[in-house]
Design an enzyme around this catalytic site. Sequence first.
Site, PDB file in Angstrom:
ATOM      1  CE  LYS A 172      -2.270   2.335   3.251  1.00  0.00           C
ATOM      2  NZ  LYS A 172      -2.112   3.991   2.118  1.00  0.00           N
ATOM      3  N   GLY A 225       6.741   5.525   7.690  1.00  0.00           N
ATOM      4  CA  GLY A 225       5.994   6.820   8.407  1.00  0.00           C
ATOM      5  C   GLY A 225       5.874   6.808   9.338  1.00  0.00           C
ATOM      6  CB  THR A 229       0.804   6.099  11.164  1.00  0.00           C
ATOM      7  OG1 THR A 229       0.046   7.363  10.543  1.00  0.00           O
ATOM      8  CG2 THR A 229       0.484   4.940  10.267  1.00  0.00           C
ATOM      9  CD  GLU A 247      13.095   5.418   7.940  1.00  0.00           C
ATOM     10  OE1 GLU A 247      12.838   5.900   9.560  1.00  0.00           O
ATOM     11  OE2 GLU A 247      12.746   5.194   7.715  1.00  0.00           O
ATOM     12  CB  CYS A 281      12.377   9.430   8.301  1.00  0.00           C
ATOM     13  SG  CYS A 281      13.516   8.731   7.435  1.00  0.00           S
ATOM     14  CD  GLU A 382       9.528  13.115  11.639  1.00  0.00           C
ATOM     15  OE1 GLU A 382      10.652  12.318  10.631  1.00  0.00           O
ATOM     16  OE2 GLU A 382       8.566  12.402  12.112  1.00  0.00           O
TER      17      GLU A 382
END
Length: 478
Positions: A172, A225, A229, A247, A281, A382
């Site tokens: 996905k 992500g 989540t 990650e 990231c 973040e």
Amino acid sequence: MLKIQNYIDGTLNAPVDNNYIENYNPSNGAHYGNIPNSNINDLNLAINAAENAKHDWQFMPAEARFKILNKIAEAIDTNNEKLAIAESIDQGKPLWLAKTEITRAAQNIRFFATACMHYASESHIMPGFAVNYTQRHPLGIVACISPWNLPLYLFTWKIAPALATGNCVIAKPSEITPATAYLFSQICIDCGLPPGVLNIIHGTGASIGDYISSHPKIKAISFTGGTSTGSRIASIAAPLFKKLSLELGGKNPNIIFEDANLDKAIETSINTSFLNQGEICLCGARIYVHKKIYDQFKSSFLKKIATMIVGDPMQKDTNIGAIASKSHFEKILSYIDVAKSEKATILCGGVPFYPAGLEKGWYILPTVIEGLSHNSICIQEEIFGPVVSLIPFESDDEVIALANDSIYGLAATLWTQDLDRAHRVAAKIHCGIVWINCWLLRDLRTPFGGMKASGVGREGGFNAMNFFTEQQNVCIKY
């Protein structure tokens, strides 16, 4: 109008319930495509296809899998321009950067295609008693969920080791940036990937994500992500004993010591701060500079930033493109507003930008903030945009404490010409990756991942291959 389809059982299909969501071009804010908003019905079709394909794919000789995967890698290279244009339109990144990432996507496939021919079992001799051999079996059906910031690059980074080790994949991509995954579907068809081996279903996390996390036939989930989540995925999948590779986010320190090669540190810090609009990231959003060189660094850094061009991603001289979505654009600006409310100094940027002809696009000028408290959410959370903070320090111990004062632990960058200090400080930074006098220099064989809230597990090289397999030891007594 681009109408994206799911890739299930080797063909492109509309979603079962014919539900779609809109896709936007960040550079001009225009609705330019529609994406399937898939649900459990689409997932079940993909699972059935994978079930039918998994036996033949698992037992296909490694060299045969290599040939198919390598053909896909070659096709990505052949279609670099087409894929890069789609990526730039869909994500907002400059076209020159998108071309680089498409090249890296092909490298991902090629690397793991080759690795599957070198992936070996182990034997352990018990002299005079027995021999053990340890083999690795593919898990069967696994899920790969990729983010919107580096769409095709991170999509291939996940699916390549899963496919190479003989698994069938339910993938996905992010609903924000689905275009290149859709084009990749056609490449897989053209290159003869057997039906059902890879199934790509599009949709939001709310419509399909939870179903993927909970489906009993999916044995592992690899996700890149946001930390929130990732936490939700873990809360669903962990009680079901699924393997998880997460990650997640980062708020990475970029540390410039007084003995650094300042020119190189400044030049690279421009990239660690603003490459891909700061939507990586691994970006160094917390810049710690020794007090002896703080003013010199700040002055030169700001002069470099002043020469950067923000604007049309299709123009070759553009340095910073558009923010990937309107909601993320607004989120970034909300953090800047917090910094202003806390009486921090905005040294540059801090406002939206409206390029001529693209006034409805989502652009933010590169922003540098000074004078924030270290417990400010602008330091601790973040932001994932073209926003960095400058923070002075006086000693090694002080900057190590500041760098570790974070829930995250993904990466760090150190600038020093003192080899002893480099090793000593690197060992004390609580993160998964440390770059010394460089940034984003990647060897695909090395472990990639973070500590603390930056994730669980490691990707890269045989770490990724091991994740997508299950070990079995067989002991034979003499």
